[in-house]
Scaffold this motif. Sequence first.
Motif, PDB file in Angstrom:
ATOM      1  N   ARG A  92      35.749  21.723  50.222  1.00  0.00           N
ATOM      2  CA  ARG A  92      36.732  22.539  49.768  1.00  0.00           C
ATOM      3  C   ARG A  92      36.335  23.921  49.404  1.00  0.00           C
ATOM      4  O   ARG A  92      36.616  24.726  50.128  1.00  0.00           O
ATOM      5  CB  ARG A  92      37.503  21.928  48.691  1.00  0.00           C
ATOM      6  N   PHE A  93      35.469  23.964  48.786  1.00  0.00           N
ATOM      7  CA  PHE A  93      34.822  25.303  48.125  1.00  0.00           C
ATOM      8  C   PHE A  93      33.726  25.737  49.021  1.00  0.00           C
ATOM      9  O   PHE A  93      33.876  27.171  48.937  1.00  0.00           O
ATOM     10  CB  PHE A  93      34.688  25.219  46.635  1.00  0.00           C
ATOM     11  N   ALA A  94      33.026  24.851  49.507  1.00  0.00           N
ATOM     12  CA  ALA A  94      31.942  25.843  50.298  1.00  0.00           C
ATOM     13  C   ALA A  94      32.641  26.659  51.662  1.00  0.00           C
ATOM     14  O   ALA A  94      32.318  27.449  51.847  1.00  0.00           O
ATOM     15  CB  ALA A  94      31.154  24.699  50.740  1.00  0.00           C
ATOM     16  N   VAL A  95      33.627  25.744  52.294  1.00  0.00           N
ATOM     17  CA  VAL A  95      34.161  26.388  53.331  1.00  0.00           C
ATOM     18  C   VAL A  95      35.146  27.634  53.100  1.00  0.00           C
ATOM     19  O   VAL A  95      34.962  28.705  53.684  1.00  0.00           O
ATOM     20  CB  VAL A  95      35.200  25.471  54.128  1.00  0.00           C
ATOM     21  N   ALA A  96      35.916  27.444  51.827  1.00  0.00           N
ATOM     22  CA  ALA A  96      36.639  28.471  51.268  1.00  0.00           C
ATOM     23  C   ALA A  96      35.812  29.804  50.834  1.00  0.00           C
ATOM     24  O   ALA A  96      36.240  30.825  51.195  1.00  0.00           O
ATOM     25  CB  ALA A  96      37.327  27.870  49.901  1.00  0.00           C
ATOM     26  N   SER A  97      34.776  29.389  50.419  1.00  0.00           N
ATOM     27  CA  SER A  97      33.967  30.615  50.011  1.00  0.00           C
ATOM     28  C   SER A  97      33.256  31.433  51.246  1.00  0.00           C
ATOM     29  O   SER A  97      33.436  32.601  51.375  1.00  0.00           O
ATOM     30  CB  SER A  97      32.749  30.373  49.109  1.00  0.00           C
ATOM     31  N   LEU A  98      32.968  30.773  52.247  1.00  0.00           N
ATOM     32  CA  LEU A  98      32.626  31.229  53.383  1.00  0.00           C
ATOM     33  C   LEU A  98      33.518  32.182  53.966  1.00  0.00           C
ATOM     34  O   LEU A  98      33.433  33.428  54.527  1.00  0.00           O
ATOM     35  CB  LEU A  98      32.080  30.239  54.698  1.00  0.00           C
ATOM     36  N   LEU A  99      34.679  31.854  53.979  1.00  0.00           N
ATOM     37  CA  LEU A  99      35.873  32.468  54.644  1.00  0.00           C
ATOM     38  C   LEU A  99      36.233  33.548  53.860  1.00  0.00           C
ATOM     39  O   LEU A  99      36.415  34.644  54.370  1.00  0.00           O
ATOM     40  CB  LEU A  99      37.137  31.476  54.776  1.00  0.00           C
ATOM     41  N   LEU A 100      36.115  33.364  52.363  1.00  0.00           N
ATOM     42  CA  LEU A 100      36.655  34.522  51.821  1.00  0.00           C
ATOM     43  C   LEU A 100      35.480  35.528  51.785  1.00  0.00           C
ATOM     44  O   LEU A 100      35.689  36.831  51.782  1.00  0.00           O
ATOM     45  CB  LEU A 100      36.645  34.032  50.238  1.00  0.00           C
ATOM     46  N   TRP A 101      34.205  35.377  51.781  1.00  0.00           N
ATOM     47  CA  TRP A 101      33.032  36.329  51.830  1.00  0.00           C
ATOM     48  C   TRP A 101      33.449  37.095  53.322  1.00  0.00           C
ATOM     49  O   TRP A 101      33.140  38.361  53.400  1.00  0.00           O
ATOM     50  CB  TRP A 101      31.860  35.563  51.899  1.00  0.00           C
ATOM     51  N   ALA A 102      34.048  36.302  54.497  1.00  0.00           N
ATOM     52  CA  ALA A 102      34.072  37.138  55.647  1.00  0.00           C
ATOM     53  C   ALA A 102      35.244  37.771  55.505  1.00  0.00           C
ATOM     54  O   ALA A 102      35.091  39.078  55.920  1.00  0.00           O
ATOM     55  CB  ALA A 102      34.282  35.812  56.609  1.00  0.00           C
ATOM     56  N   ILE A 103      36.336  37.544  54.795  1.00  0.00           N
ATOM     57  CA  ILE A 103      37.346  38.239  54.668  1.00  0.00           C
ATOM     58  C   ILE A 103      37.086  39.501  54.020  1.00  0.00           C
ATOM     59  O   ILE A 103      37.551  40.717  54.258  1.00  0.00           O
ATOM     60  CB  ILE A 103      38.702  37.540  54.161  1.00  0.00           C
ATOM     61  N   LEU A 104      36.348  39.188  52.729  1.00  0.00           N
ATOM     62  CA  LEU A 104      36.081  40.519  51.875  1.00  0.00           C
ATOM     63  C   LEU A 104      35.060  41.492  52.606  1.00  0.00           C
ATOM     64  O   LEU A 104      35.327  42.854  52.596  1.00  0.00           O
ATOM     65  CB  LEU A 104      35.366  40.098  50.692  1.00  0.00           C
ATOM     66  N   ALA A 105      34.099  40.887  53.527  1.00  0.00           N
ATOM     67  CA  ALA A 105      33.441  41.924  54.249  1.00  0.00           C
ATOM     68  C   ALA A 105      34.099  42.793  55.278  1.00  0.00           C
ATOM     69  O   ALA A 105      33.988  44.068  55.306  1.00  0.00           O
ATOM     70  CB  ALA A 105      32.199  41.087  54.835  1.00  0.00           C
ATOM     71  N   GLY A 106      35.048  42.003  56.028  1.00  0.00           N
ATOM     72  CA  GLY A 106      35.852  42.604  56.796  1.00  0.00           C
ATOM     73  C   GLY A 106      36.863  43.558  56.528  1.00  0.00           C
ATOM     74  O   GLY A 106      37.251  44.641  57.205  1.00  0.00           O
TER      75      GLY A 106
END
Length: 285
Positions: free
Chosen positions: A22-36
């Motif tokens: 749950r949190f590993a996938v969510a973290s990766l997605l959130l970092w990608a959204i934050l960078a984008g």
Amino acid sequence: MGIFGELAYGEGATVGTVLVGRFAVASLLLWAILAGSGGLGRLRALTPSDLGLALGLGAVGYSAQAGAYFAALQRIDPGLLALLLYTFPAIVTVAAIRLGRERASRRTAAALALTSAGLVLVLVGAGAGALDLAGTLLGMGAAVVYATYILTSEGIAGRIGPLVLSTLVCTGATGTLITGSLVVGDLDVGAVTAPGFGWLVAIAVVSTVAAVGLFFAGLQRVGPTAASILSTFEPFVTVALAGLAFGDALSPLQLLGGSLIVGGVLALNVRRRRRPTTEPVLVSG
């Protein structure tokens, strides 16, 4: 999340696997959204204290709440667990008033009473499983931890924004949960089937990235008491979605409970109409 969690358990996932996934996938997605979205600049502008608090909210608060929730889900019925977890709006309301953050009001009391009564009807109509002492204690523990987490995160949510806060909270939770799952030997990714990975991704995207970000955005705008009471709509949605997924129709009792929850939400948000004045009044949006 309760529906996705039950389905993931049926496809070979353990508590540790669900939490880490749950949190590993969510973290990766959130970092990608934050960078984008150009949010990395806001991240670099954080003070060390805010950075530490945001990571700590995930590493200690959210990971503890999630761990207790999914451990309880293995022992007691999701409906009973939701009933235990959703004592947190009352905890938040009382604590916020006692701490002087919010004033007691009839409207808040009425909203809390209506949503609590509606919650009981929704979940009683769904049927609760047999009482398990350990599962009950874990469910109540999750409620207490979540209430503390909400009250603690109120101030920082206004300072750093929901997207940055969600990213750091999930990152902090990921580190703690990976370490904890490895220590107790409860991380077994190889046992999860292909559909099981799909449910883990659903938990990460729907129940974490979307849910956490939207909750922090709401918390920033309406405060901890209103945000907590408004979130009591979640169990009704869960029961309704479970009915669609598993073919169970909502009972009249559950529909009545849902109506009370909606009434509580309206009582909380519909403001009294002001008397017209002879002077123009500037109303901020």
